[in-house]
Design an enzyme around this catalytic site. Structure first.
Site, PDB file in Angstrom:
ATOM      1  N   ASP A  39      28.506  35.121  12.686  1.00 35.00           N
ATOM      2  CA  ASP A  39      28.226  33.680  12.778  1.00 35.00           C
ATOM      3  C   ASP A  39      27.771  33.207  11.402  1.00 35.00           C
ATOM      4  O   ASP A  39      26.868  33.800  10.807  1.00 35.00           O
ATOM      5  CB  ASP A  39      27.123  33.436  13.817  1.00 35.00           C
ATOM      6  N   ILE A  40      28.437  32.146  10.885  1.00 39.05           N
ATOM      7  CA  ILE A  40      28.060  31.678   9.544  1.00 39.05           C
ATOM      8  C   ILE A  40      26.627  31.156   9.529  1.00 39.05           C
ATOM      9  O   ILE A  40      26.010  31.090   8.479  1.00 39.05           O
ATOM     10  CB  ILE A  40      29.037  30.596   9.008  1.00 39.05           C
ATOM     11  N   GLN A 102      27.111  23.958  23.851  1.00 38.57           N
ATOM     12  CA  GLN A 102      28.301  24.489  23.178  1.00 38.57           C
ATOM     13  C   GLN A 102      28.657  23.597  21.995  1.00 38.57           C
ATOM     14  O   GLN A 102      28.759  22.376  22.151  1.00 38.57           O
ATOM     15  CB  GLN A 102      29.472  24.552  24.158  1.00 38.57           C
ATOM     16  N   HIS A 108      33.119  31.421  23.592  1.00 32.36           N
ATOM     17  CA  HIS A 108      32.511  32.463  22.763  1.00 32.36           C
ATOM     18  C   HIS A 108      31.130  32.818  23.279  1.00 32.36           C
ATOM     19  O   HIS A 108      30.497  32.047  23.999  1.00 32.36           O
ATOM     20  CB  HIS A 108      32.434  32.019  21.302  1.00 32.36           C
ATOM     21  N   HIS A 110      27.398  34.535  21.899  1.00 32.56           N
ATOM     22  CA  HIS A 110      26.565  34.952  20.772  1.00 32.56           C
ATOM     23  C   HIS A 110      25.901  36.285  21.104  1.00 32.56           C
ATOM     24  O   HIS A 110      25.375  36.459  22.211  1.00 32.56           O
ATOM     25  CB  HIS A 110      25.452  33.931  20.507  1.00 32.56           C
TER      26      HIS A 110
END
Ligand SMILES: [Zn+2]
Length: 145
Positions: A39-40, A102, A108, A110
């Protein structure tokens, strides 16, 4: 509120572009149904996103096979996170819809390593309704299954 919200049309979202190799990502794992990448935002070091390869906006849009595959990949990534970062805790978070938290409308999950005072919070206001109310909710769900 989140700092980043992807409002791209279906199939052109940031995760679809990542799956297609159109934008760079720090890949961790990929298979026929899933892709895992850093995750950026990196809420904590080792924070990974596990997504479906196919564009499915939410859990409700996934196939049973995709949903199962994401959880299997999340488990595999969680084991790697534990081995590589040794966090004292680990949280899996999967959000659906803007009100669900979201920010990218491509399914997705996490995988978030957790530490003491890491700044992550989740408000959980318990309501504790009477047993008859719970039984009514269960009845509605059984009828919908
Ligand atoms: Zn997508």
């Amino acid at each position: 509120m989140p700092m980043f919200v992807d409002t791209s049309p279906p199939g052109q979202c940031i995760f679809c572009r990542l799956v297609a190799g159109e934008i760079p990502a720090a890949l961790v794992y990929e298979d026929a149904l899933t892709i895992a990448f850093m995750d950026i935002g990196q809420v904590t070091p080792g924070h990974v996103l596990v997504a479906t390869r196919r564009h499915a906006a939410t859990l409700l849009d996934t196939t049973p096979e995709e949903a199962a595959a994401v959880m299997q990949t999340a488990r595999r990534v969680a084991l790697a996170v534990q081995a590589a970062f040794a966090p004292p805790g680990l949280t899996l978070l999967q959000a659906n819809g803007a009100l669900g938290g979201q920010t990218v409308a491509h399914f997705h999950m996490h995988v978030v390593p957790r530490h003491e005072a890491d700044g992550i919070t989740l408000s959980w206001p318990r309501k504790e309704p009477p047993a008859a109310v719970l039984a009514g909710y269960a009845e509605r769900l059984r009828a919908a299954l």
